[in-house]
Design a protein around this motif. Structure first.
Motif, mmCIF file in Angstrom:
data_model
loop_
_atom_site.group_PDB
_atom_site.id
_atom_site.type_symbol
_atom_site.label_atom_id
_atom_site.label_comp_id
_atom_site.label_asym_id
_atom_site.label_seq_id
_atom_site.Cartn_x
_atom_site.Cartn_y
_atom_site.Cartn_z
ATOM 1 N N SER A 73 0.836 -1.199 0.000
ATOM 2 C CA SER A 73 0.000 0.000 0.000
ATOM 3 C C SER A 73 0.873 1.252 0.000
ATOM 4 C CB SER A 73 -0.901 0.007 1.237
ATOM 5 O OG SER A 73 -0.118 0.197 2.412
ATOM 6 N N PRO A 74 0.303 2.424 -0.295
ATOM 7 C CA PRO A 74 1.099 3.654 -0.230
ATOM 8 C C PRO A 74 1.746 3.876 1.134
ATOM 9 C CG PRO A 74 -0.912 4.060 -1.454
ATOM 10 C CD PRO A 74 -1.037 2.673 -0.889
ATOM 11 N N ARG A 132 -5.855 5.853 -8.998
ATOM 12 C CA ARG A 132 -5.897 4.392 -8.911
ATOM 13 C C ARG A 132 -5.611 3.884 -7.503
ATOM 14 N NH1 ARG A 132 -8.160 -0.027 -11.272
ATOM 15 N NH2 ARG A 132 -6.815 -1.859 -11.029
ATOM 16 N N ILE A 133 -4.636 4.484 -6.830
ATOM 17 C CA ILE A 133 -4.248 4.005 -5.491
ATOM 18 C C ILE A 133 -4.868 4.845 -4.368
ATOM 19 C CG2 ILE A 133 -2.097 3.042 -6.396
ATOM 20 C CD1 ILE A 133 -0.610 5.428 -5.233
ATOM 21 N N LYS A 134 -5.722 5.805 -4.764
ATOM 22 C CA LYS A 134 -6.414 6.663 -3.786
ATOM 23 C C LYS A 134 -5.408 7.376 -2.866
ATOM 24 C CE LYS A 134 -10.712 3.983 -3.734
ATOM 25 N NZ LYS A 134 -10.359 3.154 -4.910
ATOM 26 N N PHE A 135 -4.469 8.080 -3.510
ATOM 27 C CA PHE A 135 -3.400 8.746 -2.764
ATOM 28 C C PHE A 135 -3.231 10.169 -3.271
ATOM 29 C CE2 PHE A 135 1.037 9.976 -2.125
ATOM 30 C CZ PHE A 135 1.213 9.685 -0.773
ATOM 31 N N THR A 136 -3.114 11.116 -2.343
ATOM 32 C CA THR A 136 -2.814 12.499 -2.693
ATOM 33 C C THR A 136 -1.553 12.941 -1.956
ATOM 34 O OG1 THR A 136 -4.237 13.320 -0.901
ATOM 35 C CG2 THR A 136 -5.228 13.126 -3.108
ATOM 36 N N ASP A 137 -0.893 13.934 -2.512
ATOM 37 C CA ASP A 137 0.304 14.499 -1.891
ATOM 38 C C ASP A 137 -0.110 15.225 -0.604
ATOM 39 O OD1 ASP A 137 2.445 16.290 -1.197
ATOM 40 O OD2 ASP A 137 3.237 16.052 -3.231
ATOM 41 N N PRO A 138 0.467 14.837 0.543
ATOM 42 C CA PRO A 138 0.074 15.487 1.802
ATOM 43 C C PRO A 138 0.314 16.993 1.826
ATOM 44 C CG PRO A 138 1.311 13.481 2.238
ATOM 45 C CD PRO A 138 1.435 13.754 0.772
#
Length: 236
Positions: A73-74, A132-138
């Motif tokens: 996972s991320p 796709r991985i449901k990730f954004t830059d914090p």
């Protein structure tokens, strides 16, 4: 024929019945003996895993101790980096071992695979990869345009706590990359942007983090590493 004389037909049938039963018993005993012999052979020659040249890179990494961190996972990418870093630091402080005394591999599979690729890929395809991985830059709270695990300045916003992939490379850590997931990500990007999947796939493979080795699938890399003496730590 008188009632006192035996019926020859019945006698023959009785003989054949007894003969068949005897042969069956003999065959069963023979089969049992063969099974016992096979079992003995198995004890004499215990199972050993097959060796395939695609996995020889695992043996090429020098080290007295072997450790494979399995990230999927991320967040797992950052955790794997921290755990691998802690393992190397404790090996130094507690045992006097240098980085090169340990063979350490971080496996990047499933959604962790996206972080096997460097900034040019994220700058170009960060939107479909992030979706796709449901990730954004914090920092920006939008799709990343860099590989955040190769960057600093995130503090505790990322699980790697400022220890980057490049720092781990400098310590001799290697990376097992899931080729199956890479092809899947290439397909996602191609569909989203109207490109050819094969072209995106080759572009991704050409822009991978240092010390990277592609495995047919990440889960295969886990299996092969264990068969070659690596301890396995699944991260998530």
């Amino acid at each position: 024929m008188s009632n006192s004389e035996p019926d020859p037909t019945l006698a023959r049938r009785s003989f054949m019945t007894r003969l068949g039963a005897g042969l069956a018993a003999f065959g069963g005993a023979f089969t049992l003996g063969a099974g016992s012999l096979q079992a003995q052979r198995s004890l004499d020659a215990p199972w050993t895993p097959a060796r395939h040249p695609q996995d020889d890179w695992l043996d090429a990494i020098a080290g007295q101790h072997r450790f494979f961190f399995d990230a999927t996972s991320p967040a797992g990418v950052g955790d794997a980096v921290v755990f691998a870093s802690n393992f190397l630091a404790a090996s130094k402080s507690g045992y006097g071992l240098e980085f090169g005394d340990n063979a350490v591999v971080i496996g990047l599979r499933h959604h962790a695979t996206a972080f096997a690729f460097t900034d040019p890929i994220w700058a170009k395809y960060g939107v479909p990869l992030g979706e796709r991985i449901k990730f954004t830059d914090p920092k920006t709270v939008v799709a990343p345009v860099v590989n955040v695990y190769q960057a600093t300045g995130y503090g505790t916003a990322l699980t790697n706590r400022e220890t980057t992939i490049d720092m781990m490379v400098q310590r001799g850590v290697h990376f097992a990359i899931c080729d199956m997931a890479t092809r899947a990500f290439a397909g996602v990007v191609a569909t989203k942007l109207g490109l050819k999947s094969a072209d995106v796939y080759e572009e991704m493979k050409a822009s991978v983090v240092p010390n990277a080795h592609f495995a047919a699938a990440g889960i295969v890399a886990v299996n092969r590493a264990q068969e070659r003496g690596y301890a396995i730590q699944h991260i998530g």
